[in-house]
Design a protein around this motif. Structure first.
Motif, mmCIF file in Angstrom:
data_model
loop_
_atom_site.group_PDB
_atom_site.id
_atom_site.type_symbol
_atom_site.label_atom_id
_atom_site.label_comp_id
_atom_site.label_asym_id
_atom_site.label_seq_id
_atom_site.Cartn_x
_atom_site.Cartn_y
_atom_site.Cartn_z
ATOM 1 N N LEU A 119 80.353 13.482 8.235
ATOM 2 C CA LEU A 119 81.044 12.537 7.373
ATOM 3 C C LEU A 119 80.081 11.858 6.418
ATOM 4 C CD1 LEU A 119 80.531 9.292 8.198
ATOM 5 C CD2 LEU A 119 81.990 9.899 10.101
ATOM 6 N N GLN A 120 80.669 11.331 5.368
ATOM 7 C CA GLN A 120 79.929 10.489 4.435
ATOM 8 C C GLN A 120 80.826 9.317 4.060
ATOM 9 O OE1 GLN A 120 76.661 11.788 2.068
ATOM 10 N NE2 GLN A 120 77.886 11.541 0.229
ATOM 11 N N GLY A 121 80.309 8.096 4.218
ATOM 12 C CA GLY A 121 81.079 6.912 3.918
ATOM 13 C C GLY A 121 80.682 6.321 2.575
ATOM 14 N N TYR A 170 81.402 6.113 -6.183
ATOM 15 C CA TYR A 170 81.152 4.979 -5.307
ATOM 16 C C TYR A 170 79.780 5.091 -4.633
ATOM 17 C CZ TYR A 170 86.117 3.686 -5.670
ATOM 18 O OH TYR A 170 87.346 3.301 -6.118
ATOM 19 N N LYS A 171 79.226 3.947 -4.335
ATOM 20 C CA LYS A 171 77.947 3.890 -3.631
ATOM 21 C C LYS A 171 78.111 4.428 -2.208
ATOM 22 C CE LYS A 171 74.544 0.544 -1.883
ATOM 23 N NZ LYS A 171 74.214 -0.906 -1.762
ATOM 24 N N ILE A 172 77.153 5.241 -1.754
ATOM 25 C CA ILE A 172 77.161 5.759 -0.391
ATOM 26 C C ILE A 172 76.687 4.668 0.564
ATOM 27 C CG2 ILE A 172 76.176 7.462 1.192
ATOM 28 C CD1 ILE A 172 75.872 9.335 -1.214
ATOM 29 N N VAL A 173 77.519 4.340 1.534
ATOM 30 C CA VAL A 173 77.161 3.292 2.487
ATOM 31 C C VAL A 173 76.915 3.851 3.889
ATOM 32 C CG1 VAL A 173 78.361 1.477 1.204
ATOM 33 C CG2 VAL A 173 79.608 2.776 2.958
ATOM 34 N N ASP A 174 77.291 5.098 4.104
ATOM 35 C CA ASP A 174 77.059 5.781 5.382
ATOM 36 C C ASP A 174 76.629 7.195 5.048
ATOM 37 O OD1 ASP A 174 76.946 6.527 8.030
ATOM 38 O OD2 ASP A 174 79.059 6.092 8.485
ATOM 39 N N GLU A 175 75.316 7.422 5.018
ATOM 40 C CA GLU A 175 74.760 8.702 4.574
ATOM 41 C C GLU A 175 75.235 9.849 5.462
ATOM 42 O OE1 GLU A 175 73.181 10.684 1.778
ATOM 43 O OE2 GLU A 175 72.492 8.603 1.725
ATOM 44 N N TRP A 176 75.358 11.023 4.849
ATOM 45 C CA TRP A 176 75.839 12.237 5.527
ATOM 46 C C TRP A 176 75.263 12.358 6.933
ATOM 47 C CZ3 TRP A 176 79.535 15.725 4.253
ATOM 48 C CH2 TRP A 176 79.543 16.958 4.915
ATOM 49 N N ARG A 177 76.150 12.434 7.913
ATOM 50 C CA ARG A 177 75.719 12.490 9.315
ATOM 51 C C ARG A 177 76.786 13.175 10.143
ATOM 52 N NH1 ARG A 177 78.851 9.076 12.259
ATOM 53 N NH2 ARG A 177 79.754 7.234 11.230
ATOM 54 N N LEU A 233 91.298 9.805 14.347
ATOM 55 C CA LEU A 233 92.432 8.962 13.968
ATOM 56 C C LEU A 233 92.374 7.613 14.677
ATOM 57 C CD1 LEU A 233 95.304 8.724 12.595
ATOM 58 C CD2 LEU A 233 96.184 9.322 14.857
ATOM 59 N N SER A 234 92.177 7.629 16.002
ATOM 60 C CA SER A 234 92.221 6.384 16.765
ATOM 61 C C SER A 234 91.094 5.449 16.358
ATOM 62 C CB SER A 234 92.165 6.681 18.270
ATOM 63 O OG SER A 234 90.985 7.368 18.607
ATOM 64 N N ARG A 235 89.910 6.005 16.104
ATOM 65 C CA ARG A 235 88.781 5.155 15.693
ATOM 66 C C ARG A 235 89.046 4.566 14.307
ATOM 67 N NH1 ARG A 235 84.005 9.471 17.198
ATOM 68 N NH2 ARG A 235 84.878 10.064 19.233
ATOM 69 N N TRP A 236 89.544 5.411 13.431
ATOM 70 C CA TRP A 236 89.762 4.934 12.054
ATOM 71 C C TRP A 236 90.867 3.883 12.000
ATOM 72 C CZ3 TRP A 236 93.608 5.561 8.129
ATOM 73 C CH2 TRP A 236 93.172 5.237 6.841
ATOM 74 N N LEU A 237 91.975 4.115 12.696
ATOM 75 C CA LEU A 237 93.050 3.133 12.711
ATOM 76 C C LEU A 237 92.599 1.814 13.323
ATOM 77 C CD1 LEU A 237 96.194 5.241 13.773
ATOM 78 C CD2 LEU A 237 95.599 4.435 11.479
ATOM 79 N N ASP A 238 91.725 1.887 14.330
ATOM 80 C CA ASP A 238 91.258 0.676 14.991
ATOM 81 C C ASP A 238 90.097 -0.002 14.237
ATOM 82 O OD1 ASP A 238 93.110 1.063 16.976
ATOM 83 O OD2 ASP A 238 91.707 1.916 18.422
ATOM 84 N N GLY A 239 89.680 0.604 13.122
ATOM 85 C CA GLY A 239 88.595 0.029 12.333
ATOM 86 C C GLY A 239 87.240 0.173 12.977
ATOM 87 N N LYS A 240 87.099 1.169 13.873
ATOM 88 C CA LYS A 240 85.836 1.403 14.543
ATOM 89 C C LYS A 240 85.073 2.529 13.844
ATOM 90 C CE LYS A 240 87.741 0.107 19.074
ATOM 91 N NZ LYS A 240 88.079 0.591 20.429
ATOM 92 N N PRO A 241 83.744 2.561 13.970
ATOM 93 C CA PRO A 241 82.978 3.664 13.356
ATOM 94 C C PRO A 241 83.379 4.993 13.971
ATOM 95 C CG PRO A 241 81.531 1.857 14.033
ATOM 96 C CD PRO A 241 82.872 1.558 14.624
ATOM 97 N N ILE A 242 83.464 6.010 13.128
ATOM 98 C CA ILE A 242 83.779 7.354 13.615
ATOM 99 C C ILE A 242 82.476 8.043 14.025
ATOM 100 C CG2 ILE A 242 84.762 9.608 13.008
ATOM 101 C CD1 ILE A 242 86.574 8.159 11.049
#
Length: 470
Positions: A430-432, A411-418, A461-470
């Motif tokens: 993480l890498q998105g 898959y294409k990287i949309v959030d580079e390693w940070r 967990l809370s950020r991911w479930l809420d659809g917010k950036p981690i």
């Protein structure tokens, strides 16, 4: 004084009624009204019991979200093994309580509210699966013979029946989560749920995605191909010496296998280690109590002894002197007390058998579903979200292998390693990727991430479930 008492108890009654009303259709007798070892008020309702089908009795413990039950997602939690109870996660990782070892030794532990419980942001189901694990049982011993696909089918059947018992949650977003060998359980179950949705099965589960911690993938990216580069990169072995691995706790390379639980290992450092104290302290935890699932014995997981798809029982490994590094005394003491079993609506030991953190009564044909990579590819390509997280000090399922297989999906990287932050500190990296796939590490965590880094785990967990950036 009488008026004051009346007002006080009326207030309690109103609060209780409002709280109980959140799960109006719960099965009769499933509400947990108290727990031995805990003196306090539950922050939300707890329910438990059995879902029965095909001579199988699968046990669940359900915690209503402390935030907004009608809006928050429903999360299913599965521990791995194969054959380990999800009470492992409940007691030692992200359940509603922290367990303090009882005094004198062997007495019931004392329970305190866990400020980092995953029930802070989700309605969470802890399920003992497959049949024969934990509190789940059958009177037909043949039901203890299992494999990956049968486990997925049974757990899907459980979910369909569970949502019929708790219909007010059927419209909530639903996620499947787990760790270790649940790296097999979660994708196979997710595929089964999707197949059921597409086939028109009712109730229609509002499945949105899944998350896996330090999970195996059944692919070419794990085993020695991941372990050796990880161990070398962490300075655990030289270019020509592999023997140094024999004394390591593979579930957390900062912890020894033999350890005095009364000592504060991280505060004073390990005198026998060549690692600097600052490095050893990477594994320090925010958990307020010192009773953690300490690691004793030889450190290899059950999957390391797999042969031709078959796994030995945990008791067979014990006879060989190859017991995984797990000390489960607190959970075993609590869950085998008959007053506790009665309080959580579990059958007594005479019927369901004694609770074990990892069952020795099941016969499991492991890796029968093959590599999980096609499952991940298919699920994410259909738009289902996936969070793949790794404690970066786990030698059991090293992050290097997980990082490699997530990248291999192409898959294409949309959030580079940070880096990502928790409590104003770098908590990991993480890498998105495209198609809602995220790979995330947790700095200083071992194999069971929430056990080592509870605050950070609740944060991502809370950020991911809420659809917010981690």
């Amino acid at each position: 004084m009488a008026m004051g008492k009346w007002s006080f108890f009326s207030g309690i009654s109103i609060c209780v009624l409002l709280n109980f009303a959140s799960v109006a259709a719960a099965p009769k007798g499933s509400l947990i009204t108290g727990l031995p070892g805990f003196n306090g008020v539950f922050p939300s309702n707890h329910y438990s019991g059995y879902v029965t089908f095909d001579d199988k009795n699968l046990f669940y413990y359900f915690i209503v979200s402390e935030r907004n039950p009608s809006k928050d997602p429903v999360v299913l939690w599965l521990n791995g093994g194969p054959g380990c109870s999800s009470f492992d996660g409940f007691v030692y990782e992200h359940g509603p309580f922290n367990f303090e070892e009882g005094k004198p030794k062997g007495s019931l532990p004392i329970l305190h509210l866990n400020p980092y419980s995953w029930s802070k942001v989700s309605n969470i189901i802890y399920l003992d699966s497959p049949c024969g694990v934990g509190m789940s049982y059958s009177k037909n011993q043949s039901k203890y013979i299992n494999d990956d696909l049968q486990t997925a089918a049974d757990t899907h059947n459980f979910l369909l029946k569970w949502f019929q018992l708790y219909p007010e949650f059927v419209n909530n977003q639903f996620y499947i989560s787990g760790e270790s060998y649940a790296g097999i359980y979660v994708p196979t179950l997710s595929a089964e749920v999707v197949k059921g949705i597409q086939g028109g099965q009712v109730p229609v589960i509002n499945f949105k995605g899944y998350l896996i911690g330090n999970g195996v993938s059944g692919s070419q990216f794990e085993g020695l191909s991941a372990l050796v580069p990880f161990a070398h990169g962490m300075g655990l072995l030289s270019d020509d010496i592999f023997e140094a691995l024999s004394g390591l706790n593979i579930y957390d390379i900062l912890e020894p296998c033999y350890h005095d639980p009364a000592s504060d290992q991280h505060a004073k450092g390990n005198a026998s280690s060549n690692l600097p104290i600052s490095f050893q302290q990477l594994g320090a935890t925010d958990r307020p109590l010192k009773v953690r699932k300490r690691m004793f014995g030889r450190a290899w997981p059950l999957w390391a002894f797999e042969k031709d798809g078959k796994f030995p029982s945990w008791s067979e490994l014990a006879l060989q002197g190859s017991v995984p590094c797990v000390n489960d005394e607190v959970a075993t003491t609590w869950l085998n007390d008959e007053s506790v079993r009665k309080a959580i609506h579990a059958e007594p030991k005479s019927i369901a058998g004694p609770w074990q953190i990892c069952s020795d009564r099941i016969e499991y044909n492991g890796y029968s579903a093959g590599s999980m990579l096609p499952y991940h590819k298919n699920l994410t390509a259909q738009g289902y979200r996936a969070l793949i997280y790794s404690g970066d000090h786990d030698l059991c399922v090293p992050f290097t292998g997980t990082q490699a297989w997530t990248r291999s999906l192409g898959y294409k990287i949309v959030d580079e390693w940070r880096s990502w932050m928790s409590d104003k500190h770098v908590a990991g990296y993480l890498q998105g990727y495209d198609n809602n796939l995220t790979f995330l590490t947790v700095k200083g965590a071992g194999h069971t991430v929430p056990e080592y880094k509870p605050r950070e785990s609740l944060d991502f967990l809370s950020r991911w479930l809420d659809g917010k950036p981690i």
